[in-house]
Motif scaffolding. Structure first.
Motif, PDB file in Angstrom:
ATOM      1  N   ALA A  78       0.814  -1.220   0.000  1.00  0.00           N
ATOM      2  CA  ALA A  78       0.000   0.000   0.000  1.00  0.00           C
ATOM      3  C   ALA A  78       0.845   1.266   0.000  1.00  0.00           C
ATOM      4  CB  ALA A  78      -0.951   0.000   1.190  1.00  0.00           C
ATOM      5  N   GLY A  79       2.028   1.206   0.608  1.00  0.00           N
ATOM      6  CA  GLY A  79       2.877   2.389   0.663  1.00  0.00           C
ATOM      7  C   GLY A  79       3.306   2.892  -0.703  1.00  0.00           C
ATOM      8  N   LEU A  80       3.309   1.988  -1.691  1.00  0.00           N
ATOM      9  CA  LEU A  80       3.659   2.402  -3.053  1.00  0.00           C
ATOM     10  C   LEU A  80       2.696   3.455  -3.575  1.00  0.00           C
ATOM     11  CD1 LEU A  80       4.400  -1.126  -4.551  1.00  0.00           C
ATOM     12  CD2 LEU A  80       6.095   0.636  -4.022  1.00  0.00           C
ATOM     13  N   GLY A  81       1.463   3.438  -3.082  1.00  0.00           N
ATOM     14  CA  GLY A  81       0.455   4.362  -3.566  1.00  0.00           C
ATOM     15  C   GLY A  81       0.694   5.809  -3.192  1.00  0.00           C
ATOM     16  N   MET A  82       1.503   6.060  -2.159  1.00  0.00           N
ATOM     17  CA  MET A  82       1.796   7.440  -1.747  1.00  0.00           C
ATOM     18  C   MET A  82       3.123   7.944  -2.284  1.00  0.00           C
ATOM     19  SD  MET A  82       0.552   7.605   2.239  1.00  0.00           S
ATOM     20  CE  MET A  82       0.774   9.382   2.355  1.00  0.00           C
ATOM     21  N   THR A  83       3.935   7.046  -2.792  1.00  0.00           N
ATOM     22  CA  THR A  83       5.310   7.387  -3.133  1.00  0.00           C
ATOM     23  C   THR A  83       5.408   8.332  -4.325  1.00  0.00           C
ATOM     24  OG1 THR A  83       5.991   5.239  -2.275  1.00  0.00           O
ATOM     25  CG2 THR A  83       7.582   6.429  -3.632  1.00  0.00           C
ATOM     26  N   GLU A  84       4.615   8.084  -5.352  1.00  0.00           N
ATOM     27  CA  GLU A  84       4.722   8.858  -6.582  1.00  0.00           C
ATOM     28  C   GLU A  84       4.462  10.342  -6.339  1.00  0.00           C
ATOM     29  OE1 GLU A  84       2.618   9.267 -10.980  1.00  0.00           O
ATOM     30  OE2 GLU A  84       2.259   7.477  -9.765  1.00  0.00           O
ATOM     31  N   GLY A  85       3.439  10.644  -5.535  1.00  0.00           N
ATOM     32  CA  GLY A  85       3.113  12.035  -5.268  1.00  0.00           C
ATOM     33  C   GLY A  85       4.237  12.777  -4.578  1.00  0.00           C
ATOM     34  N   ILE A  86       4.887  12.117  -3.611  1.00  0.00           N
ATOM     35  CA  ILE A  86       6.002  12.748  -2.901  1.00  0.00           C
ATOM     36  C   ILE A  86       7.201  12.897  -3.821  1.00  0.00           C
ATOM     37  CG2 ILE A  86       7.578  12.539  -0.939  1.00  0.00           C
ATOM     38  CD1 ILE A  86       5.373  10.919   0.482  1.00  0.00           C
ATOM     39  N   LEU A 100       6.098  -6.247   3.900  1.00  0.00           N
ATOM     40  CA  LEU A 100       5.599  -6.876   5.124  1.00  0.00           C
ATOM     41  C   LEU A 100       4.188  -7.391   4.877  1.00  0.00           C
ATOM     42  CD1 LEU A 100       6.578  -4.087   7.723  1.00  0.00           C
ATOM     43  CD2 LEU A 100       7.832  -6.198   7.276  1.00  0.00           C
ATOM     44  N   TYR A 101       3.847  -8.497   5.494  1.00  0.00           N
ATOM     45  CA  TYR A 101       2.457  -8.926   5.500  1.00  0.00           C
ATOM     46  C   TYR A 101       2.042  -9.160   6.942  1.00  0.00           C
ATOM     47  CZ  TYR A 101       3.950 -13.807   6.277  1.00  0.00           C
ATOM     48  OH  TYR A 101       4.490 -14.942   6.790  1.00  0.00           O
ATOM     49  N   ARG A 102       0.738  -8.997   7.187  1.00  0.00           N
ATOM     50  CA  ARG A 102       0.231  -9.094   8.555  1.00  0.00           C
ATOM     51  C   ARG A 102      -0.477 -10.420   8.765  1.00  0.00           C
ATOM     52  NH1 ARG A 102      -4.003  -4.728  11.063  1.00  0.00           N
ATOM     53  NH2 ARG A 102      -5.390  -5.729   9.542  1.00  0.00           N
ATOM     54  N   ASP A 103      -0.079 -11.133   9.818  1.00  0.00           N
ATOM     55  CA  ASP A 103      -0.752 -12.373  10.195  1.00  0.00           C
ATOM     56  C   ASP A 103      -2.191 -12.036  10.578  1.00  0.00           C
ATOM     57  OD1 ASP A 103      -1.740 -14.464  12.156  1.00  0.00           O
ATOM     58  OD2 ASP A 103       0.176 -15.378  11.597  1.00  0.00           O
ATOM     59  N   GLU A 104      -3.149 -12.663   9.924  1.00  0.00           N
ATOM     60  CA  GLU A 104      -4.554 -12.318  10.136  1.00  0.00           C
ATOM     61  C   GLU A 104      -5.052 -12.681  11.533  1.00  0.00           C
ATOM     62  OE1 GLU A 104      -6.306 -10.486   8.162  1.00  0.00           O
ATOM     63  OE2 GLU A 104      -4.654 -10.391   6.723  1.00  0.00           O
ATOM     64  N   GLU A 105      -4.364 -13.604  12.210  1.00  0.00           N
ATOM     65  CA  GLU A 105      -4.796 -13.996  13.550  1.00  0.00           C
ATOM     66  C   GLU A 105      -4.105 -13.180  14.627  1.00  0.00           C
ATOM     67  OE1 GLU A 105      -4.441 -18.183  14.143  1.00  0.00           O
ATOM     68  OE2 GLU A 105      -5.799 -18.690  12.499  1.00  0.00           O
ATOM     69  N   THR A 106      -2.781 -13.085  14.550  1.00  0.00           N
ATOM     70  CA  THR A 106      -2.043 -12.366  15.589  1.00  0.00           C
ATOM     71  C   THR A 106      -1.916 -10.881  15.287  1.00  0.00           C
ATOM     72  OG1 THR A 106       0.128 -12.679  14.538  1.00  0.00           O
ATOM     73  CG2 THR A 106      -0.680 -14.446  15.975  1.00  0.00           C
ATOM     74  N   LEU A 107      -2.138 -10.474  14.015  1.00  0.00           N
ATOM     75  CA  LEU A 107      -1.973  -9.096  13.528  1.00  0.00           C
ATOM     76  C   LEU A 107      -0.520  -8.639  13.558  1.00  0.00           C
ATOM     77  CD1 LEU A 107      -5.083  -7.296  15.111  1.00  0.00           C
ATOM     78  CD2 LEU A 107      -4.917  -8.552  12.942  1.00  0.00           C
ATOM     79  N   GLU A 108       0.411  -9.574  13.776  1.00  0.00           N
ATOM     80  CA  GLU A 108       1.822  -9.223  13.805  1.00  0.00           C
ATOM     81  C   GLU A 108       2.413  -9.219  12.390  1.00  0.00           C
ATOM     82  OE1 GLU A 108       3.835  -8.150  16.399  1.00  0.00           O
ATOM     83  OE2 GLU A 108       1.850  -7.980  17.319  1.00  0.00           O
ATOM     84  N   PRO A 109       3.373  -8.312  12.119  1.00  0.00           N
ATOM     85  CA  PRO A 109       3.946  -8.212  10.774  1.00  0.00           C
ATOM     86  C   PRO A 109       5.061  -9.228  10.546  1.00  0.00           C
ATOM     87  CG  PRO A 109       4.886  -6.524  12.172  1.00  0.00           C
ATOM     88  CD  PRO A 109       3.862  -7.249  13.015  1.00  0.00           C
ATOM     89  N   HIS A 110       5.186  -9.682   9.304  1.00  0.00           N
ATOM     90  CA  HIS A 110       6.262 -10.577   8.904  1.00  0.00           C
ATOM     91  C   HIS A 110       6.921 -10.018   7.651  1.00  0.00           C
ATOM     92  CE1 HIS A 110       5.046 -13.738  11.749  1.00  0.00           C
ATOM     93  NE2 HIS A 110       3.802 -13.372  11.444  1.00  0.00           N
ATOM     94  N   SER A 137       3.277  -3.021  11.747  1.00  0.00           N
ATOM     95  CA  SER A 137       4.025  -2.972  10.489  1.00  0.00           C
ATOM     96  C   SER A 137       4.905  -1.736  10.419  1.00  0.00           C
ATOM     97  CB  SER A 137       3.061  -2.985   9.298  1.00  0.00           C
ATOM     98  OG  SER A 137       2.372  -4.206   9.228  1.00  0.00           O
ATOM     99  N   CYS A 138       4.367  -0.621  10.841  1.00  0.00           N
ATOM    100  CA  CYS A 138       5.140   0.622  10.842  1.00  0.00           C
ATOM    101  C   CYS A 138       6.361   0.504  11.733  1.00  0.00           C
ATOM    102  CB  CYS A 138       4.254   1.776  11.302  1.00  0.00           C
ATOM    103  SG  CYS A 138       5.154   3.315  11.611  1.00  0.00           S
ATOM    104  N   SER A 139       6.172  -0.014  12.942  1.00  0.00           N
ATOM    105  CA  SER A 139       7.294  -0.161  13.876  1.00  0.00           C
ATOM    106  C   SER A 139       8.357  -1.089  13.318  1.00  0.00           C
ATOM    107  CB  SER A 139       6.793  -0.682  15.223  1.00  0.00           C
ATOM    108  OG  SER A 139       7.859  -0.820  16.135  1.00  0.00           O
ATOM    109  N   LYS A 140       7.916  -2.191  12.696  1.00  0.00           N
ATOM    110  CA  LYS A 140       8.856  -3.144  12.102  1.00  0.00           C
ATOM    111  C   LYS A 140       9.645  -2.492  10.976  1.00  0.00           C
ATOM    112  CE  LYS A 140      10.424  -7.358  11.130  1.00  0.00           C
ATOM    113  NZ  LYS A 140      11.297  -8.133  12.043  1.00  0.00           N
ATOM    114  N   ALA A 141       8.962  -1.724  10.119  1.00  0.00           N
ATOM    115  CA  ALA A 141       9.634  -1.073   8.992  1.00  0.00           C
ATOM    116  C   ALA A 141      10.657  -0.057   9.487  1.00  0.00           C
ATOM    117  CB  ALA A 141       8.609  -0.394   8.091  1.00  0.00           C
ATOM    118  N   ILE A 142      10.306   0.697  10.506  1.00  0.00           N
ATOM    119  CA  ILE A 142      11.250   1.673  11.060  1.00  0.00           C
ATOM    120  C   ILE A 142      12.464   0.962  11.657  1.00  0.00           C
ATOM    121  CG2 ILE A 142      11.569   3.421  12.852  1.00  0.00           C
ATOM    122  CD1 ILE A 142       8.613   4.212  12.386  1.00  0.00           C
TER     123      ILE A 142
END
Length: 207
Positions: A78-86, A100-110, A137-142
């Motif tokens: 999804a972040g790709l969608g904001m990149t072009e404008g910036i 990253l993808y989010r585990d649908e049960e734990t909501l944790e990023p992988h 996901s944000c915390s993991k990416a940072i």
């Protein structure tokens, strides 16, 4: 760390268009890029400049240019969608990628993908994702960006909730957050309410 809600009439108008369930993927993408571009004016307010000499058609004068490399890090997809404008405003910016993808049960990023750019330790770094929900996901990416050596990091999103903001404040107190809206709650599935649905699906038309 500061939280900045960029409360601008043009952004509010475009975000309302994006929230509507009947908005097409084309219009969703266009408004997302335009909001990213509008937000960049505030995000880059403190970017370092250096003075240079230029020559106009009339005379020599002093001007300014950005004095640091700029790196954009969209959280795929999804972040790709904001990149072009910036990047339209800062066409010299480099783009790193974190998948990253989010585990649908734990909501944790992988993590499934990561590609850095050179000189990221000397760069003005923007981690970009339309949504700040649980903050995982944000915390993991940072954290990944910091492992690459990034020091001057900002996080830019479209819609956020306090839970996600609190997570980033706890995990990365040195990172400023810029958002276009602070929504009330997360539902039991970890989606922002009222939000705008799954940003990735709406950008790419996959649902």
């Amino acid at each position: 760390m500061a939280l900045t809600v960029i409360d601008h009439p043009l952004i509010k108008d475009k975000l309302t268009r994006m929230r509507k369930s009947d908005t097409s993927s084309k219009d969703f993408r266009e408004n997302l890029n335009e909001i990213g571009q509008l937000m960049a004016y505030e995000v880059f307010r403190d970017v370092p400049l250096k003075e240079i000499e230029i020559e106009t058609p009339v005379s020599k004068t002093q001007g300014y240019t950005i004095d640091v490399p700029v790196v954009l890090i969209p959280i795929i997809r999804a972040g790709l969608g904001m990149t072009e404008g910036i990047q339209r405003l800062v066409p010299t910016s480099r783009i790193a990628h974190i998948g990253l993808y989010r585990d649908e049960e734990t909501l944790e990023p992988h993590q499934y993908y990561a590609k850095a750019t050179k000189d990221i330790d000397k760069s003005y770094v923007l981690v970009v994702d339309p949504m700040l929900a649980t903050g995982g996901s944000c915390s993991k990416a940072i954290s990944i960006a910091k492992e690459w050596g990034a020091k001057n990091i900002k996080f830019v999103c479209l819609v956020s909730v306090q839970e996600g903001v609190d997570r980033i404040q706890k995990d990365h107190p040195d990172v400023d957050i810029y958002t276009a809206a602070l929504d009330p709650i997360l539902n039991e599935d970890g989606y922002i309410v009222p939000g705008l649905g799954d940003a990735g699906d709406r950008i790419f038309g996959t649902k």
